[in-house]
Write a protein that holds these residues in place. Sequence first.
Motif, PDB file in Angstrom:
ATOM      1  N   PHE A  60       0.822  -1.209   0.000  1.00  0.00           N
ATOM      2  CA  PHE A  60       0.000   0.000   0.000  1.00  0.00           C
ATOM      3  C   PHE A  60       0.859   1.263   0.000  1.00  0.00           C
ATOM      4  O   PHE A  60       0.644   2.186  -0.797  1.00  0.00           O
ATOM      5  N   SER A  61       1.838   1.314   0.902  1.00  0.00           N
ATOM      6  CA  SER A  61       2.646   2.533   1.029  1.00  0.00           C
ATOM      7  C   SER A  61       3.523   2.751  -0.189  1.00  0.00           C
ATOM      8  O   SER A  61       3.855   3.896  -0.517  1.00  0.00           O
TER       9      SER A  61
ATOM     10  N   SER B  15       9.869  -0.113   9.797  1.00  0.00           N
ATOM     11  CA  SER B  15       8.479  -0.375   9.434  1.00  0.00           C
ATOM     12  C   SER B  15       8.316  -0.481   7.924  1.00  0.00           C
ATOM     13  O   SER B  15       8.971   0.240   7.154  1.00  0.00           O
ATOM     14  N   ALA B  16       7.445  -1.387   7.518  1.00  0.00           N
ATOM     15  CA  ALA B  16       7.191  -1.583   6.092  1.00  0.00           C
ATOM     16  C   ALA B  16       6.615  -0.329   5.457  1.00  0.00           C
ATOM     17  O   ALA B  16       6.864  -0.042   4.280  1.00  0.00           O
ATOM     18  N   SER B  17       5.839   0.431   6.232  1.00  0.00           N
ATOM     19  CA  SER B  17       5.252   1.667   5.719  1.00  0.00           C
ATOM     20  C   SER B  17       6.344   2.661   5.341  1.00  0.00           C
ATOM     21  O   SER B  17       6.291   3.306   4.284  1.00  0.00           O
TER      22      SER B  17
ATOM     23  N   TYR C 234      -7.287  -2.952   2.621  1.00  0.00           N
ATOM     24  CA  TYR C 234      -7.512  -1.671   3.283  1.00  0.00           C
ATOM     25  C   TYR C 234      -7.702  -1.819   4.789  1.00  0.00           C
ATOM     26  O   TYR C 234      -7.618  -0.823   5.524  1.00  0.00           O
ATOM     27  N   HIS C 235      -7.971  -3.027   5.254  1.00  0.00           N
ATOM     28  CA  HIS C 235      -8.124  -3.250   6.689  1.00  0.00           C
ATOM     29  C   HIS C 235      -6.936  -4.006   7.266  1.00  0.00           C
ATOM     30  O   HIS C 235      -6.985  -4.474   8.413  1.00  0.00           O
ATOM     31  N   ALA C 236      -5.864  -4.107   6.468  1.00  0.00           N
ATOM     32  CA  ALA C 236      -4.633  -4.723   6.946  1.00  0.00           C
ATOM     33  C   ALA C 236      -3.511  -3.691   7.062  1.00  0.00           C
ATOM     34  O   ALA C 236      -2.394  -4.026   7.422  1.00  0.00           O
ATOM     35  N   ILE C 237      -3.827  -2.437   6.722  1.00  0.00           N
ATOM     36  CA  ILE C 237      -2.824  -1.369   6.784  1.00  0.00           C
ATOM     37  C   ILE C 237      -3.019  -0.572   8.071  1.00  0.00           C
ATOM     38  O   ILE C 237      -3.964  -0.802   8.828  1.00  0.00           O
ATOM     39  N   GLY C 238      -2.108   0.373   8.317  1.00  0.00           N
ATOM     40  CA  GLY C 238      -2.161   1.149   9.547  1.00  0.00           C
ATOM     41  C   GLY C 238      -2.206   2.650   9.307  1.00  0.00           C
ATOM     42  O   GLY C 238      -2.208   3.114   8.161  1.00  0.00           O
ATOM     43  N   PRO C 239      -2.216   3.438  10.387  1.00  0.00           N
ATOM     44  CA  PRO C 239      -2.269   4.893  10.269  1.00  0.00           C
ATOM     45  C   PRO C 239      -1.103   5.478   9.470  1.00  0.00           C
ATOM     46  O   PRO C 239      -1.260   6.491   8.795  1.00  0.00           O
ATOM     47  N   GLY C 240       0.078   4.853   9.561  1.00  0.00           N
ATOM     48  CA  GLY C 240       1.230   5.347   8.812  1.00  0.00           C
ATOM     49  C   GLY C 240       0.997   5.308   7.314  1.00  0.00           C
ATOM     50  O   GLY C 240       1.416   6.221   6.580  1.00  0.00           O
TER      51      GLY C 240
END
Length: 336
Positions: free
Chosen positions: A70-71, A218-220, A279-285
């Motif tokens: 995603f990022s 972090s992966a993000s 979309y529900h496996a990602i985080g705020p970052g």
Amino acid sequence: MTLLLLGLLLAAGVILAGGLRMTGLADRIADRTGLGEALVGGALLGAATSLSGVVVSLSAALDGRASLAFSNSVGGIAAQTAFLALADLLWRKANLEHAAAELANLFQSALLLLLLALPVLAYGGPDISVLAVHPVSLVLPVLYAMGLIGTHRSRQAPMWHPVKTHETREDTDEEGGQDDTPTWRLFLAFGLLMAVMGLCGLAIARLAGELTDRTGVSASLVGALLTAVITSLPELVTTLAAVRRGALQLALGGIIGGNTFDTLFLTLSDIGYREGSLYHAIGPGDMFWLGTGMAMTGILLLGQLYRERQGPAGIGLESVGMLGLYAGAVALAAFG
């Protein structure tokens, strides 16, 4: 660790060289086919230079790395928008957004904002999926295709025209009609370069995943500031090369079109991620970088509408705003 970094540098070098070659080919294809720099830049060049990023996001999703997938997509959109400000510094005659006025680019900028809003709705909405794919991921390519049709129609039968000034750069044939290379050879060379981009993307995904595991970063952060920037290098090279050639609409359209195409990374990533909705496996970052990309796109759209001739340091206020926003986002993500 040294070998990982060397591998990333090698892939980055290949992507840089390929992107530079792609710019000239895209400009010649635009002149030869009569499709225009804005449309070819937005569709053909934008998609082709994004291919390595597509492979990175899909490969990461298949490995179960949702945040990296995603990022990498949304981080690339932010980075590529910042590249336009660098291109504005190169074109000294006037603000780039003023000189490259084109309805197709305005249309695609608005389309991009719409496409970026959909993942926000998916993230904040209920966790639903069909065969582990969120409905938003199915809507994104449909809207993208409709947007391409709308872009072409707005060029063929425009209902709005930018005011022409002495600084406005028209879409012209820079080769002066002297290029006798067969059109099929131009497309063949372009296709071969796309294949190279894809292979580089696969290598980058593997190296980035290994780097994340070894360092604990972090992966993000890796996705938004490492893989996204590396896979966005073609956009930087093609944008600067297009500006030097005077193909300003190609430069602007390539970035906007590439960003629009990058939203399709999310569809492929959601399909590749088999553990449920991406979309529900990602985080705020990850959402932070999505918001950054949306804000920068909004500034760019306003800059194209306002069309300031000159601004601070000879560039537009929108370029200053985009660079400042991106620098602030990088600082917050890295040190916040």
